[in-house]
Design a protein around this motif. Structure first.
Motif, mmCIF file in Angstrom:
data_model
loop_
_atom_site.group_PDB
_atom_site.id
_atom_site.type_symbol
_atom_site.label_atom_id
_atom_site.label_comp_id
_atom_site.label_asym_id
_atom_site.label_seq_id
_atom_site.Cartn_x
_atom_site.Cartn_y
_atom_site.Cartn_z
ATOM 1 N N TYR A 39 0.724 -1.257 0.074
ATOM 2 C CA TYR A 39 0.095 0.118 -0.133
ATOM 3 C C TYR A 39 0.998 1.123 0.027
ATOM 4 O O TYR A 39 0.465 2.355 -0.065
ATOM 5 N N ALA A 40 2.171 1.113 0.140
ATOM 6 C CA ALA A 40 2.936 2.357 0.094
ATOM 7 C C ALA A 40 3.549 2.798 -1.103
ATOM 8 O O ALA A 40 4.153 3.806 -0.941
ATOM 9 N N TYR A 41 3.367 2.148 -2.020
ATOM 10 C CA TYR A 41 3.782 2.662 -3.312
ATOM 11 C C TYR A 41 3.017 3.843 -3.821
ATOM 12 O O TYR A 41 1.939 3.994 -3.588
ATOM 13 N N ARG A 42 3.867 4.915 -3.952
ATOM 14 C CA ARG A 42 3.103 6.181 -4.149
ATOM 15 C C ARG A 42 2.466 6.235 -5.645
ATOM 16 O O ARG A 42 1.561 7.024 -5.836
ATOM 17 N N TYR A 43 3.101 5.445 -6.602
ATOM 18 C CA TYR A 43 2.546 5.449 -7.912
ATOM 19 C C TYR A 43 2.282 3.950 -8.255
ATOM 20 O O TYR A 43 2.749 2.936 -8.161
ATOM 21 N N SER A 44 0.891 3.959 -9.007
ATOM 22 C CA SER A 44 0.624 2.452 -9.602
ATOM 23 C C SER A 44 -0.059 2.676 -10.745
ATOM 24 O O SER A 44 -0.729 3.779 -11.083
ATOM 25 N N GLY A 45 -0.300 1.466 -11.667
ATOM 26 C CA GLY A 45 -0.953 1.382 -12.793
ATOM 27 C C GLY A 45 -2.475 1.166 -12.603
ATOM 28 O O GLY A 45 -2.723 1.137 -11.459
ATOM 29 N N ARG A 46 -2.961 0.863 -13.753
ATOM 30 C CA ARG A 46 -4.443 0.577 -13.744
ATOM 31 C C ARG A 46 -4.825 -0.969 -13.313
ATOM 32 O O ARG A 46 -5.772 -1.439 -13.624
ATOM 33 N N GLY A 47 -3.597 -1.689 -13.555
ATOM 34 C CA GLY A 47 -3.774 -3.226 -13.581
ATOM 35 C C GLY A 47 -3.955 -3.979 -14.833
ATOM 36 O O GLY A 47 -4.314 -3.401 -15.773
ATOM 37 N N THR A 48 -3.626 -5.362 -14.661
ATOM 38 C CA THR A 48 -3.994 -6.182 -16.006
ATOM 39 C C THR A 48 -4.440 -7.403 -15.236
ATOM 40 O O THR A 48 -3.878 -8.059 -14.229
#
Length: 126
Positions: free
Chosen positions: A112-121
């Protein structure tokens, strides 16, 4: 503008393989913790694999020996090679990035600590 875009998901039979890719823009991979986590709608997020800025990886026990995380700093691309897939691997897979300079195990334990993430696959194993 930071952007992460995942690709490579799909539907496979148990025992099959998939290779997920994450292309990043807006930052460089140097000194960036990156990783893959999975999360179904309404469920908890689970760290799957992480890789520190120095390239050291870490994996959750459930995927050790089956998944391999790697990255190409020059092309800002992160991969997750997934082999011997099991139905339990079915989920939405996301890539994440953060500049906290955490070790790979630290990043793995705190998805949960990632500042950035994508929309997923979506990965579906039957």
């Amino acid at each position: 503008h930071v952007q992460l875009v995942e690709s490579g998901g799909g539907s496979v039979q148990a025992g099959g393989s998939l290779r997920l890719s994450c292309t990043a823009s807006g930052f460089t991979f140097d000194d960036t913790d990156m990783g893959w986590f999975r999360q179904a709608p309404g469920k908890e997020r689970e760290g799957v694999a992480s890789i520190a800025g120095n390239g050291n990886p870490a994996y959750v026990d459930a995927v050790k020996g089956r998944f391999t995380i790697s990255k190409d700093n020059a092309h800002n691309t992160l991969w997750l090679e997934m082999n011997s897939l099991e139905p339990e691997d079915t989920d939405i897979y996301y890539c994440g990035a953060d500049h906290s300079r955490r070790t790979a195990p630290q990043a793995l334990a705190a998805p949960y600590a990632y500042r950035y993430s994508g929309r997923g696959t979506q990965v579906t194993v039957s």
